[in-house]
Design an enzyme around this catalytic site. Structure first.
Site, short mmCIF file in Angstrom:
data_model
loop_
_atom_site.label_atom_id
_atom_site.label_comp_id
_atom_site.label_asym_id
_atom_site.label_seq_id
_atom_site.Cartn_x
_atom_site.Cartn_y
_atom_site.Cartn_z
N GLU A 142 -52.00 -128.62 44.81
CA GLU A 142 -51.83 -128.02 45.70
C GLU A 142 -53.51 -127.62 45.75
OE1 GLU A 142 -50.72 -124.30 43.64
OE2 GLU A 142 -48.05 -125.29 43.92
N GLU A 295 -42.10 -129.26 42.29
CA GLU A 295 -41.69 -127.97 41.64
C GLU A 295 -41.33 -127.29 42.43
OE1 GLU A 295 -45.57 -126.17 41.30
OE2 GLU A 295 -46.67 -127.35 40.46
C1 GAL Z 1 -47.81 -123.42 41.27
C2 GAL Z 1 -48.53 -124.33 40.86
C3 GAL Z 1 -48.26 -124.70 39.34
C4 GAL Z 1 -48.05 -123.47 38.70
C5 GAL Z 1 -46.69 -122.45 39.52
C6 GAL Z 1 -46.35 -120.66 39.15
O1 GAL Z 1 -48.52 -123.13 42.67
O2 GAL Z 1 -48.95 -125.80 41.51
O3 GAL Z 1 -49.29 -125.35 38.64
O4 GAL Z 1 -49.43 -122.81 38.29
O5 GAL Z 1 -47.51 -122.26 40.67
O6 GAL Z 1 -47.96 -120.21 38.78
#
Ligand code: GAL
Length: 655
Positions: A142, A295
């Site tokens: 990110e 994700e």
């Molecule tokens: C995303 C990140 C993950 C995890 C998730 C929940 O932005 O890429 O590694 O941290 O948030 O906080």
């Protein structure tokens, strides 16, 4: 088709790995993302690498037919690294160096950081280049957000960036308008870092944001170069953050094979359905190519306190929404909720107890269905006739100077996007540098920054038969964020057939009724006082001091039509009405009009056309559909309507 989870074997005893892999396989998962925060596990001491643990994890996963995407683990530097080389840490606006202990807090101008980042990337890439279980890479995690740094190295790098951009100090002084407040620079070394985007020179602020964005792109580029050289068989992607504003994603995407993104809807909010669709359209637009979800929220989430749990069907609906918008791979975040660390309450598919549960079963259903659909989806994407321009420069300058109270660039895009969503019309979100001629309709919200070349391209697009919709604050500024000294809308005046000699804000929630074609609707927040030249007036303002001015205009120019909307409508219905008229001008029709809360998206190609219907509501919905087509999830043939359960989905093969 790849479906799977973000998996952190290093968070669990090795004795558990086999059961995890077994459960994943049973769910139909065939891919995991691994390792993106595991730098310290890979390099426990400077220059000493250990990949044995990941080799073993990959072996266990391979036994269950699961492949891996590896993250370059650079989003968290090892504690030893920050301790030995404190200069890798970000210096904040107050001049304080950040304490190590969160993540995404290192400085991309730091030569030391870049050297270590390249070394760990090289070591990993060398080790896994020919590993049969590895299919690709995710760079870092990110990009954007928390690591804008003001250290001396960043200041020097910023000055270099400006030297390259402007060549001479005279040109920099001109481009930034430093004659104001006596800010003329006599040497490059005098150029400061930006700490106050509400107080410092707006042109400097824009270049600072461009610099920050470019630093991210360059940092990623250094990793990509290594991966390309050492792992030519692997794809390279990055997990972007949808509508996140800090990095120009069109630039970041350039080095990647495809874009991935992280979809974190806050369950239950009605705007989620819209925002996730808009983000997906931007992610597809970043490379004009399908994307992955790297994700996907799989449960209740939050760092301090968690929000509501997903209700039955919600995970499936959210997954299908992304599939419909062009997701070619989908990964749930995360496999099992961690018992330790900041994300103890950020729930994965499994609870902390690691047992199969309702969310796991729903994700398994999705995987099963995806594998059935996969052969039909191959080569299919959203092929839109409508484009909306997303201009990072205009987004950034309006964050420094909103120009009227309540103005929000992304909200403005959403107004149009949501109307198109409700109308069942797909669209691409594109960069201002993209080719407009492939679209029948181009929507250009709030293009504050209007370099002359862009104005000419938009004009040519209309002349050649395109329909353009432009609106408030169009062409206020030039490419360096200086205000044009032309009557608005500047070079677009003749194309739009209007002049805007004055404008005004509507403070304190004041509203003005609109007239003519938009009678019954109201203007809010802002009014352009438009004098049509060749344009027709579609709506005026019902206010005694504005009777001489138009609010909305429509102009014919050669083969095309140009709309201008000089205010913000008070309701979604305003935008529904506007979009209906503009679509009619552009000759665009929807395959069907979905009932409220139901999304209809078409993916097509290879002579096939699949209509996705997604019910984002908690009521059953009846949707009018073409008859005699196959609904692929049930294998039934459609009658005149199709009923969707709450959060239900359907995939109708139109062709
Ligand atoms: C995303 C990140 C993950 C995890 C998730 C929940 O932005 O890429 O590694 O941290 O948030 O906080």
């Amino acid at each position: 088709m790849y479906v799977g989870v973000d998996y952190y074997p290093e968070h669990w005893p090795e004795t558990r790995w086999a059961l995890d892999a077994q459960m994943m396989q049973k769910a139909g998962f065939n891919v995991v993302r691994l390792g993106e925060f595991a730098w310290t596990n890979f390099e426990p001491a400077e220059g000493c690498y250990d990949f044995a643990w990941l080799d073993r994890a990959l072996e266990v996963l391979a036994r269950h037919g699961i492949r891996a995407i590896l993250g370059t683990p650079t989003a968290v530097v090892p504690a030893w690294l920050a301790h030995r080389y404190p200069e890798v840490m970000v210096v904040d606006k107050t001049g304080q160096r950040r304490t190590w202990g969160v993540r995404k807090d290192t400085c991309y101008s730091s030569g030391v950081l870049r050297r270590f980042s390249q070394a760990i990337t090289t070591a990993l890439a060398t080790h896994y280049a020919s590993h049969p279980g590895v299919i690709g890479w995710q760079t870092d995690n990110e990009f954007g957000g928390s690591n804008d740094c003001r250290c001396p190295a960043c200041q020097a790098a910023f000055q270099d960036f400006l030297r390259q951009r402007y060549g001479t100090l005279d040109e920099l002084n001109r481009a930034w308008g430093t004659h104001f407040w006596g800010q003329i620079f006599r040497a490059w070394e005098e150029v400061p870092v930006i700490v106050d985007t509400n107080g410092q020179n707006p042109s400097a602020c824009l270049d600072w944001q461009r610099f920050y964005s470019d630093q991210n792109v360059r940092y990623q580029g250094e990793q990509v170069q290594i991966l390309r050289r050492l792992c030519p068989r692997h794809f390279i992607t990055h997990n972007l953050m949808g509508l996140a504003p800090d990095v120009n994603y069109f630039n970041l995407a350039r080095d990647l094979d495809f874009v991935s993104w992280d979809n974190y809807p806050v369950w239950g909010r009605p705007e989620v359905r819209y925002d996730a669709a808009l983000a997906a359209d931007l992610m597809r637009g970043a490379k004009h190519k399908n994307f992955w979800i790297m994700e996907q929220t799989a449960g209740p989430c939050g760092w301090g306190s968690f929000n509501r749990n997903v209700r039955p069907g919600e995970l499936r609906a959210v997954a299908y929404q992304q599939l419909a918008h062009g997701a070619d791979g989908q990964i749930w975040f995360r496999w099992r909720t961690c018992t330790a660390g900041r994300e103890q309450y950020w729930h994965g598919l499994l609870q902390h107890d690691g047992k199969p549960n309702r969310r796991y079963l729903e994700a398994a259903q999705v995987a099963r269905e995806y594998h059935l659909l996969a052969p039909l989806l191959e080569g299919l994407s959203v092929r839109a006739e409508v484009a909306m321009i997303y201009d990072y420069d205009s987004l950034w300058v309006t964050r420094f100077q909103g120009s009227f109270e309540g103005n929000d660039y992304r909200e403005q895009l959403k107004r149009y996007h949501r109307a198109l969503f409700r109308a069942g019309i797909g669209l691409d979100i594109i960069s201002p540098a993209d080719d407009f001629s492939r679209y029948k309709l181009v929507i250009a919200p709030e293009l504050h920054l209007m370099p002359d070349a862009l104005a000419r391209r938009l004009e040519a697009y209309i002349e050649q038969g395109g329909t353009l919709l432009a609106d408030v604050r169009t062409a206020v500024k030039d490419g360096t964020n200086l205000v044009h000294d032309r009557t608005l809308p500047g070079l677009l005046s003749s194309a739009l057939g209007i002049a805007i000699p004055e404008y005004d804000v509507l403070a304190d929630k004041a509203e003005i009724p609109l007239t003519q074609g938009f009678a019954g609707h109201k203007a809010t927040l802002y009014t352009d006082w438009i004098k049509p030249t060749t344009a027709e007036t579609v709506a005026g303002y019902d206010a005694w001091w504005l009777t001489d001015y138009a609010a909305i205009t429509r102009n014919r120019l050669a083969k095309g039509i140009a709309w201008y909307v000089g205010t913000i409508g008070n309701t979604p219905a305003f935008y529904d009405g506007l979009i209906a008229r503009v679509l009619a001008d552009a000759g665009i029709t929807a395959p069907l009009t979905p009932p409220p809360g139901v999304e209809a998206v078409v993916r097509s190609g290879q002579g096939r056309e699949l209509l996705f219907l997604i019910n984002h509501t908690e009521d059953c919905q009846t949707v009018p559909v073409p008859t005699g087509r196959k609904e692929l999830l049930t294998g039934t043939t459609t009658a005149t309507t199709l009923t969707l359960d709450r959060h239900g989905v359907a995939v109708v093969q139109l062709r």
